[in-house]
Motif scaffolding. Structure first.
Motif, PDB file in Angstrom:
ATOM      1  N   PRO A   1       0.985  -1.121  -0.053  1.00 44.37           N
ATOM      2  CA  PRO A   1       0.067  -0.155   0.027  1.00 44.37           C
ATOM      3  C   PRO A   1       0.915   1.270  -0.072  1.00 44.37           C
ATOM      4  O   PRO A   1       0.281   2.448  -0.005  1.00 44.37           O
ATOM      5  N   LEU A   2       2.131   1.185   0.009  1.00 41.70           N
ATOM      6  CA  LEU A   2       3.042   2.068   0.081  1.00 41.70           C
ATOM      7  C   LEU A   2       3.018   3.245  -1.029  1.00 41.70           C
ATOM      8  O   LEU A   2       2.646   2.469  -2.332  1.00 41.70           O
ATOM      9  N   SER A   3       3.103   4.494  -1.186  1.00 38.84           N
ATOM     10  CA  SER A   3       3.091   5.359  -2.313  1.00 38.84           C
ATOM     11  C   SER A   3       4.584   5.129  -2.852  1.00 38.84           C
ATOM     12  O   SER A   3       5.428   4.536  -2.027  1.00 38.84           O
ATOM     13  N   GLN A   4       4.861   5.769  -4.089  1.00 39.98           N
ATOM     14  CA  GLN A   4       6.197   5.624  -4.718  1.00 39.98           C
ATOM     15  C   GLN A   4       7.042   6.284  -3.934  1.00 39.98           C
ATOM     16  O   GLN A   4       8.389   5.709  -3.853  1.00 39.98           O
ATOM     17  N   THR A   5       6.937   7.503  -3.307  1.00 40.22           N
ATOM     18  CA  THR A   5       7.759   8.051  -2.472  1.00 40.22           C
ATOM     19  C   THR A   5       8.035   7.252  -1.306  1.00 40.22           C
ATOM     20  O   THR A   5       9.388   6.961  -0.816  1.00 40.22           O
ATOM     21  N   GLN A   6       7.037   6.793  -0.585  1.00 37.97           N
ATOM     22  CA  GLN A   6       7.494   5.950   0.603  1.00 37.97           C
ATOM     23  C   GLN A   6       8.261   4.855   0.089  1.00 37.97           C
ATOM     24  O   GLN A   6       8.933   4.288   0.931  1.00 37.97           O
ATOM     25  N   GLY A   7       8.187   4.091  -1.007  1.00 38.58           N
ATOM     26  CA  GLY A   7       8.640   2.940  -1.375  1.00 38.58           C
ATOM     27  C   GLY A   7      10.228   3.114  -1.679  1.00 38.58           C
ATOM     28  O   GLY A   7      10.843   2.405  -1.287  1.00 38.58           O
ATOM     29  N   ALA A   8      10.321   4.454  -2.363  1.00 41.73           N
ATOM     30  CA  ALA A   8      11.700   4.965  -2.295  1.00 41.73           C
ATOM     31  C   ALA A   8      12.413   5.040  -1.120  1.00 41.73           C
ATOM     32  O   ALA A   8      13.673   4.678  -1.075  1.00 41.73           O
ATOM     33  N   VAL A   9      11.831   5.358  -0.304  1.00 45.39           N
ATOM     34  CA  VAL A   9      12.349   5.551   1.022  1.00 45.39           C
ATOM     35  C   VAL A   9      13.038   4.288   1.613  1.00 45.39           C
ATOM     36  O   VAL A   9      13.971   4.095   2.251  1.00 45.39           O
ATOM     37  N   ILE A  10      12.043   3.187   1.678  1.00 43.08           N
ATOM     38  CA  ILE A  10      12.213   2.031   2.062  1.00 43.08           C
ATOM     39  C   ILE A  10      13.352   1.404   1.352  1.00 43.08           C
ATOM     40  O   ILE A  10      14.460   0.823   1.682  1.00 43.08           O
ATOM     41  N   ALA A  11      13.417   1.657  -0.171  1.00 44.58           N
ATOM     42  CA  ALA A  11      14.407   1.062  -0.811  1.00 44.58           C
ATOM     43  C   ALA A  11      15.919   1.671  -0.699  1.00 44.58           C
ATOM     44  O   ALA A  11      16.993   0.952  -0.411  1.00 44.58           O
ATOM     45  N   VAL A  12      15.756   3.160  -0.447  1.00 47.84           N
ATOM     46  CA  VAL A  12      17.174   3.688   0.254  1.00 47.84           C
ATOM     47  C   VAL A  12      17.569   2.884   1.333  1.00 47.84           C
ATOM     48  O   VAL A  12      18.763   2.505   1.542  1.00 47.84           O
ATOM     49  N   LEU A  13      16.680   2.519   2.351  1.00 50.35           N
ATOM     50  CA  LEU A  13      17.316   1.850   3.527  1.00 50.35           C
ATOM     51  C   LEU A  13      17.732   0.656   3.369  1.00 50.35           C
ATOM     52  O   LEU A  13      18.788   0.007   3.784  1.00 50.35           O
ATOM     53  N   LEU A  14      16.962  -0.297   2.447  1.00 55.47           N
ATOM     54  CA  LEU A  14      17.369  -1.617   2.174  1.00 55.47           C
ATOM     55  C   LEU A  14      18.579  -1.717   1.303  1.00 55.47           C
ATOM     56  O   LEU A  14      19.772  -2.076   1.628  1.00 55.47           O
ATOM     57  N   ILE A  15      18.849  -0.709   0.218  1.00 51.45           N
ATOM     58  CA  ILE A  15      20.082  -0.686  -0.594  1.00 51.45           C
ATOM     59  C   ILE A  15      21.293  -0.337   0.245  1.00 51.45           C
ATOM     60  O   ILE A  15      22.568  -0.648   0.087  1.00 51.45           O
ATOM     61  N   THR A  16      21.107   0.695   1.272  1.00 48.99           N
ATOM     62  CA  THR A  16      22.217   1.182   1.856  1.00 48.99           C
ATOM     63  C   THR A  16      22.718   0.135   2.794  1.00 48.99           C
ATOM     64  O   THR A  16      23.677   0.015   2.995  1.00 48.99           O
ATOM     65  N   PHE A  17      21.684  -0.661   3.351  1.00 44.60           N
ATOM     66  CA  PHE A  17      22.211  -1.590   4.279  1.00 44.60           C
ATOM     67  C   PHE A  17      23.102  -2.681   3.614  1.00 44.60           C
ATOM     68  O   PHE A  17      24.148  -2.856   4.042  1.00 44.60           O
ATOM     69  N   LEU A  18      22.698  -3.147   2.422  1.00 46.94           N
ATOM     70  CA  LEU A  18      23.307  -4.189   1.875  1.00 46.94           C
ATOM     71  C   LEU A  18      24.836  -3.676   1.397  1.00 46.94           C
ATOM     72  O   LEU A  18      25.648  -4.458   1.275  1.00 46.94           O
ATOM     73  N   ALA A  19      24.754  -2.298   1.196  1.00 50.27           N
ATOM     74  CA  ALA A  19      26.167  -1.890   0.665  1.00 50.27           C
ATOM     75  C   ALA A  19      27.275  -1.711   1.900  1.00 50.27           C
ATOM     76  O   ALA A  19      28.430  -2.065   1.769  1.00 50.27           O
ATOM     77  N   LEU A  20      26.716  -1.206   2.885  1.00 51.61           N
ATOM     78  CA  LEU A  20      27.559  -0.984   3.985  1.00 51.61           C
ATOM     79  C   LEU A  20      27.785  -2.151   5.086  1.00 51.61           C
ATOM     80  O   LEU A  20      28.741  -2.188   5.593  1.00 51.61           O
ATOM     81  N   ALA A  21      27.111  -3.040   4.918  1.00 52.76           N
ATOM     82  CA  ALA A  21      27.241  -4.185   5.725  1.00 52.76           C
ATOM     83  C   ALA A  21      28.380  -5.146   5.743  1.00 52.76           C
ATOM     84  O   ALA A  21      29.172  -5.007   6.539  1.00 52.76           O
ATOM     85  N   GLY A  22      28.591  -5.725   4.459  1.00 55.14           N
ATOM     86  CA  GLY A  22      29.880  -6.297   4.307  1.00 55.14           C
ATOM     87  C   GLY A  22      30.681  -6.051   3.088  1.00 55.14           C
ATOM     88  O   GLY A  22      31.570  -6.788   2.396  1.00 55.14           O
TER      89      GLY A  22
END
Length: 473
Positions: A147-168
């Protein structure tokens, strides 16, 4: 509900792998973070190269291009990726032997500090733009599944993509990329098979029902306009810092070469289904928004819910893997080209500082990318700008640094500045063709003419580690 279950399963799997590979015991130095300790096998490298380069620019931007211009024109669009991968196969061993952390580091070593600084600025501008396209693409998909909007979805994407990059670092990115590549190829093949057989009635029916206006070799575009879409992908692939870093992360030069050729083979398995799906959408869903050509098949009732879930998560996997790779490579620029430039002993004396700085840099670049994406009307516009900025301004100097002994520092600087300025000016004032058609020839000509008129730069000297790598070949 099935869409959400598949989505959550994929996200949890990627996060778990990244968290496990990000343990301190597995990543001790900056080289571990940026080059995975030069330990990656060919098949993992091929998977990460593939999913890094084939992201939202393909499943959304490329699909949009095919939807509007036809499958044959789409072949020329994606041919830049395929020919770039094939060419890298012949250059891979030399790239691995040089083993630079970043492209500006290569430029600085060959041409001097000023060239490296200019290269760093251009790389960060271009790659931040490419990362931004992934946030937009992921926002589309999250809005379709939840049910998220595109803007809200983009924010979730930022968090997910950022975590994958900085974790390992690259190790976690490479392995999650490889697993995603397997999911993506299977998902695209399943989707194409269902749409062509069930929705259209077979390949013969697909050919018969395709709009004649989209059946010509270049569609509604002129050959010069087609060239404007081919060149950015081709030039980016040849000079892309991500590609060079991954080849440098190979166990040996031969491993790097095998990985590049596997990248080409995998590209065929991804590109062909995307072209078929996007052009099939012109038949079964002609009223679709071009950006939603492939994704619209998943949510418009054209596939069963399970197949639709596979398409959506496949698209998300493409986007997440590309986004994490570009955030990671930007952090490498900040670490090796800005903060720790010329301080090679830091990695041995205080290795943890580079890892911490790289992780903070990932977060900073992610925020900048999210802000940048707000200024472009469509994802394809941002995609072409970012690709051209790198391909025209950096790629000529990179290839010359590696393969042309006569190139000069003045030629490299003049070429990068000319390519960058020409790209910006054409984006603002030009019309008719993409800026690469103008910017790249000018940048290449300036490189050659200036180099021939000035003193050549010293040849690259190989370190002991590079000489050992050469002996392995």
């Amino acid at each position: 509900m099935i869409n959400i279950i598949v989505l959550i399963t994929y996200i949890l799997l990627m996060v778990a792998i990244a968290a496990w590979l990000g343990k301190r015991s597995k990543m001790k130095t900056g080289t571990d973070f940026v080059l995975a300790g030069q330990s990656l096998p060919a098949w993992v490298l091929a998977g990460t190269m593939l999913t890094t380069f084939v992201g939202s620019g393909s499943i959304i931007g490329g699909a949009s291009f095919v939807f509007q211009n036809g499958p044959l024109a789409g072949i020329f669009f994606f041919l830049g990726t395929l020919l770039g991968a094939l060419t890298l196969g012949f250059l891979a061993q030399k790239i691995r032997r040089k083993s630079f952390h970043t492209v500006p580091q290569l430029l600085r070593t060959r041409f001097g500090n000023s060239t490296g600084v200019i290269g760093t600025v251009i790389v960060l501008i271009a790659f931040t733009g490419i990362a931004a396209t992934q946030f937009t693409g992921a926002g589309y998909i999250f809005s379709l599944i939840t049910p998220l909007s595109q803007t809200q979805g983009a924010v979730i994407a930022v968090l997910l993509i950022t975590f994958l990059a900085l974790a390992g670092g690259l190790k976690s990115v490479a392995w999650t990329d490889f697993l995603s590549a397997v999911v993506i190829i299977i998902g695209l093949v399943v989707a194409v098979g269902f749409v062509l057989v069930q929705d259209i009635g077979g390949f013969g029916s697909y050919v018969d029902r395709l709009d004649p206006a989209l059946s010509s070799v270049t569609g509604p575009l002129t050959p010069l306009q087609i060239l404007g879409y081919f060149l950015p992908l081709f030039l980016l692939c040849l000079g892309d810092q991500n590609m060079h870093q991954r080849l440098s992360a190979a166990k040996s030069p031969r491993t790097a070469q095998r990985a590049a050729f596997l990248f080409f083979a995998g590209g065929l398995m991804m590109v062909i289904p995307i072209i078929l799906l996007a052009s099939s959408a012109t038949i079964v869903n002609p009223g679709s928004d071009p950006d939603m050509a492939v994704l619209g098949l998943a949510v418009g009732g054209f596939t069963p819910e399970v197949v639709g879930a596979v398409i959506l998560v496949t698209a998300l996997a493409l986007i997440v893997t590309t986004g994490s790779s570009y955030l990671l490579t930007c952090s490498g620029n900040i670490v090796y080209d800005l903060i720790f430039r010329g301080r090679e002993s830091t990695e041995q004396a205080q290795p943890g500082k580079q890892v911490l700085t790289a992780r903070v840099s990932v977060v900073v670049v992610a925020v900048c990318a999210y802000i940048l994406v707000q200024f472009f009307p469509t994802l394809l516009d941002l995609q072409m700008y970012a690709y051209t900025m790198y391909g025209a301004a950096v790629t000529p100097a990179v290839l010359a640094a590696l393969f042309w002994r006569r190139v000069s520092a003045a030629g490299a600087v003049a070429s990068m500045l000319t390519g960058g300025v020409a790209t910006v000016l054409w984006e603002v004032f030009g019309d008719g063709v993409n800026s690469v058609v103008v910017a790249f020839p000018i940048a290449a000509a300036v490189l050659v003419i200036t180099s021939l008129a000035t003193k050549p730069a010293p040849a690259l000297e190989e370190s002991p580690a590079q000489r050992r790598a050469a002996a392995e070949a």
